[in-house]
Write a protein that holds these residues in place. Structure first.
Motif, PDB file in Angstrom:
ATOM      1  N   GLY A  44       0.779  -1.091   0.003  1.00 24.78           N
ATOM      2  CA  GLY A  44       0.024  -0.214   0.212  1.00 24.78           C
ATOM      3  C   GLY A  44       0.979   1.205  -0.161  1.00 24.78           C
ATOM      4  N   VAL A  45       0.553   2.064  -0.755  1.00 25.60           N
ATOM      5  CA  VAL A  45       1.385   3.353  -0.858  1.00 25.60           C
ATOM      6  C   VAL A  45       1.196   4.087   0.205  1.00 25.60           C
ATOM      7  N   ARG A  46       2.145   4.725   0.790  1.00 27.92           N
ATOM      8  CA  ARG A  46       2.084   5.572   1.768  1.00 27.92           C
ATOM      9  C   ARG A  46       2.414   7.140   1.441  1.00 27.92           C
ATOM     10  N   TRP A  47       1.107   7.487   0.718  1.00 31.38           N
ATOM     11  CA  TRP A  47       1.204   8.561   0.034  1.00 31.38           C
ATOM     12  C   TRP A  47       1.720   9.937   0.793  1.00 31.38           C
ATOM     13  N   PRO A  48       1.409  10.388   1.965  1.00 33.16           N
ATOM     14  CA  PRO A  48       1.944  11.507   2.822  1.00 33.16           C
ATOM     15  C   PRO A  48       3.243  11.305   2.668  1.00 33.16           C
ATOM     16  N   ILE A  49       4.095  10.372   2.968  1.00 26.40           N
ATOM     17  CA  ILE A  49       5.516  10.462   2.916  1.00 26.40           C
ATOM     18  C   ILE A  49       6.131  10.774   1.541  1.00 26.40           C
ATOM     19  N   TRP A  50       5.260  10.312   0.324  1.00 27.89           N
ATOM     20  CA  TRP A  50       5.814  10.408  -0.898  1.00 27.89           C
ATOM     21  C   TRP A  50       5.473  12.057  -1.048  1.00 27.89           C
ATOM     22  N   LEU A  51       4.486  12.453  -0.863  1.00 23.33           N
ATOM     23  CA  LEU A  51       4.006  13.761  -1.144  1.00 23.33           C
ATOM     24  C   LEU A  51       5.120  14.927  -0.487  1.00 23.33           C
ATOM     25  N   ALA A  52       5.345  14.356   0.892  1.00 22.24           N
ATOM     26  CA  ALA A  52       6.423  15.195   1.335  1.00 22.24           C
ATOM     27  C   ALA A  52       7.808  15.150   0.707  1.00 22.24           C
ATOM     28  N   LEU A  53       8.194  14.072   0.063  1.00 24.02           N
ATOM     29  CA  LEU A  53       9.364  14.026  -1.053  1.00 24.02           C
ATOM     30  C   LEU A  53       9.244  14.705  -2.147  1.00 24.02           C
ATOM     31  N   PHE A  54       7.784  14.654  -2.775  1.00 22.47           N
ATOM     32  CA  PHE A  54       7.665  15.568  -4.193  1.00 22.47           C
ATOM     33  C   PHE A  54       7.860  16.958  -3.638  1.00 22.47           C
ATOM     34  N   ARG A  55       7.237  17.287  -2.411  1.00 20.04           N
ATOM     35  CA  ARG A  55       7.548  18.792  -2.217  1.00 20.04           C
ATOM     36  C   ARG A  55       8.891  19.162  -1.956  1.00 20.04           C
ATOM     37  N   LYS A  56       9.663  18.371  -1.401  1.00 15.92           N
ATOM     38  CA  LYS A  56      11.014  18.907  -0.939  1.00 15.92           C
ATOM     39  C   LYS A  56      11.924  18.872  -2.084  1.00 15.92           C
ATOM     40  N   LEU A  57      11.574  17.887  -3.240  1.00 16.40           N
ATOM     41  CA  LEU A  57      12.110  17.938  -4.499  1.00 16.40           C
ATOM     42  C   LEU A  57      11.555  19.149  -5.540  1.00 16.40           C
ATOM     43  N   ASP A  58      10.464  19.437  -5.155  1.00 13.13           N
ATOM     44  CA  ASP A  58       9.885  20.768  -5.883  1.00 13.13           C
ATOM     45  C   ASP A  58       9.351  20.093  -7.227  1.00 13.13           C
ATOM     46  N   LEU A  59       8.629  18.975  -7.058  1.00 13.24           N
ATOM     47  CA  LEU A  59       8.173  18.345  -8.142  1.00 13.24           C
ATOM     48  C   LEU A  59       6.660  18.951  -8.129  1.00 13.24           C
ATOM     49  N   ARG A  60       6.289  19.118  -9.680  1.00  8.77           N
ATOM     50  CA  ARG A  60       4.853  19.683  -9.863  1.00  8.77           C
ATOM     51  C   ARG A  60       4.253  18.922 -10.779  1.00  8.77           C
ATOM     52  N   ASP A  61       2.819  19.071 -10.648  1.00 10.26           N
ATOM     53  CA  ASP A  61       1.892  18.296 -11.225  1.00 10.26           C
ATOM     54  C   ASP A  61       1.695  18.714 -12.788  1.00 10.26           C
ATOM     55  N   ALA A  62       0.915  18.184 -13.617  1.00  8.20           N
ATOM     56  CA  ALA A  62       0.780  18.925 -14.924  1.00  8.20           C
ATOM     57  C   ALA A  62       0.245  20.194 -14.735  1.00  8.20           C
ATOM     58  N   ARG A  63      -0.387  20.713 -14.005  1.00  8.07           N
ATOM     59  CA  ARG A  63      -1.012  22.250 -13.926  1.00  8.07           C
ATOM     60  C   ARG A  63       0.282  23.148 -13.212  1.00  8.07           C
ATOM     61  N   GLY A  64       1.261  22.561 -12.742  1.00  6.91           N
ATOM     62  CA  GLY A  64       2.359  23.662 -12.208  1.00  6.91           C
ATOM     63  C   GLY A  64       2.101  23.583 -10.476  1.00  6.91           C
ATOM     64  N   ASN A  65       1.548  22.825  -9.947  1.00  6.62           N
ATOM     65  CA  ASN A  65       1.235  22.885  -8.728  1.00  6.62           C
ATOM     66  C   ASN A  65       1.756  21.724  -7.934  1.00  6.62           C
ATOM     67  N   HIS A  66       2.048  22.022  -6.796  1.00  3.43           N
ATOM     68  CA  HIS A  66       2.604  20.826  -5.698  1.00  3.43           C
ATOM     69  C   HIS A  66       1.611  19.713  -5.801  1.00  3.43           C
ATOM     70  N   PRO A  67       1.864  18.571  -5.907  1.00  4.79           N
ATOM     71  CA  PRO A  67       1.080  17.226  -6.397  1.00  4.79           C
ATOM     72  C   PRO A  67      -0.053  17.222  -5.093  1.00  4.79           C
ATOM     73  N   THR A  68      -1.045  16.999  -4.874  1.00  4.04           N
ATOM     74  CA  THR A  68      -2.213  16.643  -3.949  1.00  4.04           C
ATOM     75  C   THR A  68      -2.135  15.031  -3.767  1.00  4.04           C
ATOM     76  N   LEU A  69      -2.717  14.442  -2.983  1.00  2.00           N
ATOM     77  CA  LEU A  69      -2.988  13.023  -2.976  1.00  2.00           C
ATOM     78  C   LEU A  69      -3.554  12.366  -4.509  1.00  2.00           C
ATOM     79  N   GLU A  70      -4.555  13.265  -4.782  1.00  2.00           N
ATOM     80  CA  GLU A  70      -5.120  12.952  -6.059  1.00  2.00           C
ATOM     81  C   GLU A  70      -4.253  12.957  -7.266  1.00  2.00           C
ATOM     82  N   THR A  71      -3.770  14.132  -7.400  1.00  2.48           N
ATOM     83  CA  THR A  71      -2.565  14.214  -8.465  1.00  2.48           C
ATOM     84  C   THR A  71      -1.671  13.204  -8.449  1.00  2.48           C
ATOM     85  N   ALA A  72      -1.055  12.852  -7.283  1.00  5.76           N
ATOM     86  CA  ALA A  72      -0.020  12.117  -7.073  1.00  5.76           C
ATOM     87  C   ALA A  72      -0.428  10.533  -7.422  1.00  5.76           C
ATOM     88  N   ARG A  73      -1.600  10.115  -7.158  1.00 10.40           N
ATOM     89  CA  ARG A  73      -2.169   9.041  -7.373  1.00 10.40           C
ATOM     90  C   ARG A  73      -2.370   8.990  -8.980  1.00 10.40           C
TER      91      ARG A  73
END
Length: 76
Positions: A44-73
């Motif tokens: 099971g993906v522990r998304w809160p941990i991955w979301l913290a990593l994505f934010r730290k790396l400044d990764l963005r979703d297709a709209r240029g925002n930090h990913p939410t749980l929904e956009t990361a999934r």
């Protein structure tokens, strides 16, 4: 392997994101797909941990925002 936001890999991912019209999150996930599949595939993906990593790396979703749980999934 540590993701370097400012090294040659970052430029390559940025170019990939521009070319495909997708954000850096999707490009990062695509580049590391096999590694991520090993980590995430059978658990099971522990998304809160991955979301913290994505934010730290400044990764963005297709709209240029930090990913939410929904956009990361969706990106995964």
């Amino acid at each position: 392997m540590k993701y370097d936001q400012h090294g040659p890999l970052a430029a390559m991912l940025s170019e990939a994101a521009k070319e495909s019209g997708q954000g850096s999150l999707m490009a990062w996930m695509e580049y590391r797909h096999d590694e991520l599949l090993v980590e995430l595939g059978s658990k099971g993906v522990r998304w809160p941990i991955w979301l913290a990593l994505f934010r730290k790396l400044d990764l963005r979703d297709a709209r240029g925002n930090h990913p939410t749980l929904e956009t990361a999934r969706k990106a995964w």
